[in-house]
Design an enzyme around this catalytic site. Structure first.
Site, mmCIF file in Angstrom:
data_model
loop_
_atom_site.group_PDB
_atom_site.id
_atom_site.type_symbol
_atom_site.label_atom_id
_atom_site.label_comp_id
_atom_site.label_asym_id
_atom_site.label_seq_id
_atom_site.Cartn_x
_atom_site.Cartn_y
_atom_site.Cartn_z
ATOM 1 N N GLU A 189 42.009 87.669 43.363
ATOM 2 C CA GLU A 189 42.263 89.082 43.073
ATOM 3 C C GLU A 189 43.310 89.662 44.019
ATOM 4 O O GLU A 189 43.094 90.682 44.671
ATOM 5 C CB GLU A 189 40.967 89.897 43.129
ATOM 6 C CG GLU A 189 39.983 89.597 42.026
ATOM 7 C CD GLU A 189 40.460 90.066 40.663
ATOM 8 O OE1 GLU A 189 41.204 91.059 40.589
ATOM 9 O OE2 GLU A 189 40.109 89.396 39.680
ATOM 10 N N ASP A 190 44.447 88.994 44.128
ATOM 11 C CA ASP A 190 45.600 89.514 44.866
ATOM 12 C C ASP A 190 45.449 89.516 46.379
ATOM 13 O O ASP A 190 46.289 90.077 47.076
ATOM 14 C CB ASP A 190 45.955 90.939 44.431
ATOM 15 C CG ASP A 190 46.714 90.951 43.128
ATOM 16 O OD1 ASP A 190 47.131 89.855 42.720
ATOM 17 O OD2 ASP A 190 46.892 92.010 42.538
#
Lengths: 385, 600
Positions: free
Chosen positions: B217-218
């Site tokens: 998630e980044d």
């Protein structure tokens, strides 16, 4: 065999019993039938909602959550021809608010056998035109007032009248029926209206002139557009504008299947049960068209709350919410001052037996684990003995 | 016959519109008319609009005559030698500014090679379509436009070296990046804007791979060794300001160590850093609650200044102290006067910010992420040359966002770092990727940019080759240290007795209406009650009138203000907010009678 079924009559709903009855093979023995019914009863009990389940809130969440994904696309052309339909969130709001004036009232008129399958498109078009409302303004080219004697002259569009089969006498008949106090003279290319009262003024004449534009000459009042559509192997007439009561009067119409999207009309013409079903159908149609998946039972619950009182009530502060018994619950939803002041005037009592009130006073809410309470039989004291 | 309007006001009629329009343009280019004037001949409406008003967006273009641009080699040479400037070109009628309306009358060529005799203007450079921050993105023509927007937005939040006199400035809320670098992969805009004088990022070795799921998630993984060597290290500056205000009646604030009899005196410990003049000394390590500048103010109302008041001092405490969660070192103290001649004290606080889990970093392509894990250098993957990435970026960030320039920048950065040169990545005019790959090959690396990496913990070779290269990374101003917040107990509001709101007030996190609904939907009635117990109270209620009664603990008696002492008083547990509502009803003249009954 009948005994076995009657045994289950007060345990299972009639509809399920009938269904089982109809699908049983004749050879089924009594013992087996009983087994089937027992199994059905068990399934039925499992499917029941447990006491204390907050069905209303779950319905609200179940409809509201996918509702956020609904695009605000108001208009959408329904394929066949240019016919505006309100869809999506605005339509759902329209239904739930119980609005009497719809943005786009519509009807689906089903026809009786010879007309529905009628091979002659021409006949069908004629029928559709019979239903479409023609107003005086549609067949007149000019309306003028003679200032000398305050008569109104309506110049008629003969070509148009021929196209939709309207004669001068039909026009005069319709006008005289819907306009009282005027003498009507047929002048071939025009009709002339003269007031019977002696003290008529220019102002009166002007007002009448504006009024007669909306006189219905032919067709059903309120139906502004008609569109014959082939659905499977029969013809259906879709209309813009709705007038269920008058359309059902027509001989060619199949009154069993003809519907409108105006729920208030359905309530008035067909009754509250029909309105309830129509709410379910209309909401479900929108949710389906958006590709969302909501269980019908949630929508049925909403429709039920809107109809319990025997009349259609929207979910607004004037509708369902105003019927709540608790002052605090009503006050917590829009216009609190109004509710509190009115409650104070009559000395209303709030029994605090619903959810919102108990959240407000920080008490356990009577739902789920907060619902059951314990009752203890106290031993009698010496005095009481 | 064409109508002419000047600034939307009718001015007259001309017979030959084209001749008129051309004449106006000619005179503007000659400088006989103002350069701010634009003219638009609307053939459809049969009118000519002249505009010289404010607020129109205009842009410069090179004027073209008969298919030949007026800007010549000679101009460019003069520009290079600094003999002429931009405004000279405008004055000479080589370049003119068009507004949106006049653009409709012109035909603009994108490149010089496209010019035909019909063209009226030539674009100066395709780069002109981008703003300053967007043109700082290298290879940006390989990115999706939304990513460019995100990327340029991120650049505005980057920490850097914003002003070289920062040490004597008193800016509010500023950060300085300790070891800011010039990007290896740069655009022409970096040169134009002297980016090396105020850089805002660092060149890092980046590997695109996953690392134990800590970069999903980044999120990004940072090398602890790199951080210890100064990666992303910054300092946060924030001044505390106090002013000796003057009040009516000759009263004045006083900056000093407050006397113990001053109203609102804190504790001696809170004032321990103050010197005799009431101001903190530089290099003092302060934490929340500590006073930075001691100050007393005259009383709020003159009436409380009565002579025979028992209190020896009527002045009140108004020191500047550190708010909840703040800490740092006093960096610089300034004593001066403001415009009104009042004494003004500014004490600047400094706080070193070492990257930690939760700090935000981004590349220049809108690929922002938060530090998910800081890994000891010994556990980081390494290549056969012994190169260890500073940062690990997740491959899942690439496909859906389509930031190809992110990948090209890594490749270009790798070539630049190995060859020891800066790579030009200007939009539409960059060094081609093909050439970079060839050069990489000649430098002894795989031309794809992939390398074999080894697991830092086990020493095993990873089965996949990993894309690794150098990139310019920015540290953004959003740091956890400024945002972290939690509460178990804490301050409550006076009116409602409910917890305060917001991080600054050490507030609670609200369990809102919709969250409440989830408890109801689950039937978790008693849990819901517990969540709302934050303002519960036990109040005495008079059984006879149903109004809240009084419990006198001193006399150990309960009584009702209406019915007197001889009534039954019972205790109920309600939320204080409800008690407040009952009181408000009473003030409205509504009698809220409580009828008590046993719940069981």
């Amino acid at each position: 065999m009948a005994d076995i079924f009657s045994e289950f009559e007060d345990r299972l709903p009639q509809k399920i019993i009938d269904e089982i009855k109809n699908s049983l093979p004749k050879s089924a023995s009594d013992a087996k039938v009983k087994k089937i019914l027992e199994a059905a009863y068990e399934e039925y009990t499992i499917a029941k909602v447990s006491p204390g389940e907050s069905v209303g809130l779950i319905s609200a969440e179940s409809i509201g959550e996918p509702g956020t994904q609904m695009t605000l696309n108001t208009f959408h052309f329904a394929g066949v021809a240019e016919m505006n339909v309100t869809l999506g969130l605005p339509r759902i709001i329209e239904i739930l608010d119980g609005r009497k004036e719809l943005d786009n009232p519509m009807m689906e008129i089903y026809l009786k056998k010879p007309y529905a399958t009628g091979k002659k498109i021409e006949e069908l078009r004629q029928l559709a035109l019979q239903i479409k409302e023609t107003k005086l303004r549609d067949i007149s080219t000019e309306l003028s007032i003679n200032i000398a004697d305050f008569t109104i002259e309506v110049k008629l569009d003969k070509d148009k009248m021929k196209g939709i089969e309207i004669t001068n006498s039909k026009v005069t008949d319709a006008v005289s029926k819907q306009l009282k106090g005027y003498n009507i003279k047929d002048n071939k290319d025009s009709i002339i209206l003269k007031s019977r009262s002696k003290e008529s003024t220019f102002n009166d004449a002007y007002k009448t002139k504006e009024k007669i534009k909306d006189i219905t000459i032919k067709g059903v009042k309120g139906i502004s557009q008609v569109l014959p559509v082939k659905r499977e192997d029969e013809f259906v007439i879709i209309t813009a504008g709705s007038n269920l009561a008058d359309v059902l009067q027509l001989e060619e119409v199949d009154a069993y299947r003809t519907t409108t999207n105006n729920i208030f009309e359905i309530e008035q013409v067909l009754g509250i049960e029909a309105a309830r079903q129509s709410i379910v159908n209309e909401i479900f149609k929108v949710i389906e068209s958006q590709g969302l998946n909501v269980d019908v039972r949630h929508i049925m619950l909403v429709a039920d709350t809107m109809c319990v009182n025997g009349s259609l009530k929207g979910i607004t502060r004037y509708g369902v919410v105003s019927e709540k018994s608790s002052v605090l619950a009503r006050a917590s939803f829009e216009t609190p001052i109004k509710h509190i002041i009115n409650a104070a005037l009559v000395g209303e009592v709030d029994n605090l037996d619903s959810v919102v009130e108990n959240v407000m006073i920080n008490q356990p809410i009577p739902i789920g684990t907060g619902l059951p309470s314990l009752s203890v039989k106290q031993p009698k004291t010496a005095k009481e003995k | 016959m064409v109508e002419v309007y000047i600034n939307s006001k009718f001015a007259g009629i001309v017979d030959n519109p084209i001749e008129f329009v051309n004449k106006v343009r000619e005179e503007r280019r000659k400088g006989l008319l103002t350069h701010n004037l634009n003219i638009f001949y609307n053939e459809k409406a049969n009118e000519i609009q002249l505009e010289s008003s404010k607020g129109r967006a205009r842009r410069p273009l090179i004027i073209v005559k008969d298919g030949v641009p007026l800007l010549t080699e000679r101009h460019i040479k003069q520009l290079e030698k600094n003999e002429i400037s931009w405004s000279d070109l405008v004055k000479q009628g080589v370049i003119e500014y068009l507004d949106a309306a006049e653009e409709e009358n012109s035909l603009v060529a994108f490149f010089e090679s496209e010019l035909t005799p019909e063209h009226s203007h030539l674009e100066i450079t395709p780069l002109a379509m981008l703003g300053y921050c967007t043109s700082l993105v290298p290879y940006s023509n390989f990115n999706q436009s939304t990513r460019l927007n995100a990327g340029s937005k991120n650049q505005k939040q980057a920490l850097g070296f914003y002003a070289s006199n920062f040490s004597v400035r008193m800016d509010m809320d500023v950060n300085i990046l300790h070891y800011a670098q010039k990007p290896v992969v740069s655009t022409i805009m970096h040169d134009i804007s002297n980016y090396d004088k105020h850089p805002a990022g660092q060149n890092l070795v980046v590997a695109i791979m996953s690392y134990k799921g800590y970069n999903m998630e980044d999120a990004i993984i940072l090398n602890k060794g790199s951080i210890e060597r100064g990666l992303g290290r910054s300092t946060y500056y924030r001044p505390s300001i106090a002013e000796e205000l003057r009040y009516a009646g000759g009263l004045i604030d006083e900056i000093c160590i407050p006397d113990k009899d001053v109203k609102g005196y804190k504790t001696e410990k809170d004032y321990r850093f103050l010197e005799d003049d009431g101001i903190i000394y530089p290099e003092a390590k302060v934490k929340e609650g500590d006073v930075v500048i001691g100050k007393t103010s005259p009383p709020r109302f003159l009436s409380s200044m009565e002579e025979y008041s028992l209190a020896s001092s009527t002045r009140r405490e108004s020191s500047i102290n550190l708010k909840h969660g703040e800490e740092g070192i006093v960096d610089f103290v300034l004593i001066t006067e403001n415009e009104e001649g009042n004494k003004l004290i500014q004490a600047r606080l400094r706080d070193e910010r070492i990257p930690e889990i939760g700090d935000k970093f981004t590349s220049r392509h809108g690929q922002k992420g938060i530090v998910g894990l800081i890994v000891p250098q010994s556990d980081m993957p390494f290549s056969s040359n012994g190169i260890i990435p500073d940062l690990i970026f997740s491959p899942h960030g690439i496909p859906s966002r389509m930031t190809i320039a992110h990948l090209i920048e890594m490749l270009a950065g790798k070539v630049g770092a190995l060859a020891g040169r800066y790579i030009n990545g200007t939009t539409f005019d960059a060094e081609p990727e093909e050439r970079l790959r060839k050069e990489l090959l000649s430098l002894g690396f795989m031309e794809s940019g992939l390398e074999t990496l080894y697991n830092g913990q086990t020493g095993e070779q990873y089965l996949t080759k990993i894309y690794i290269g150098n990139m310019y990374y920015l540290k953004l101003k959003h740091m956890v240290a400024n945002k972290i917040h939690s509460r178990a107990r804490g301050p409550i509001q006076l009116l409602t007795r409910q917890p305060t709101e917001g991080r600054a007030k050490e507030g609670g996190l609200r369990l809102g209406e919709m969250e409440k609904d989830t408890f109801v939907a689950h039937g978790a009635s008693l849990l819901l009650k517990e969540r709302f117990d934050s303002d519960k109270t036990i109040v005495p209620v008079c059984e006879s009138c149903g109004i809240i009664a009084i419990k006198d603990n001193y006399k150990n008696k309960s009584y009702c203000t209406i019915c007197g002492e001889n009534v039954e008083v019972n205790y109920i547990e309600i939320s204080y907010a409800f008690k407040l509502m009952l009181d408000e009803f009473k003030s409205l003249g509504i009698y809220p009678k409580l009828q008590l009954e046993s719940k069981y």
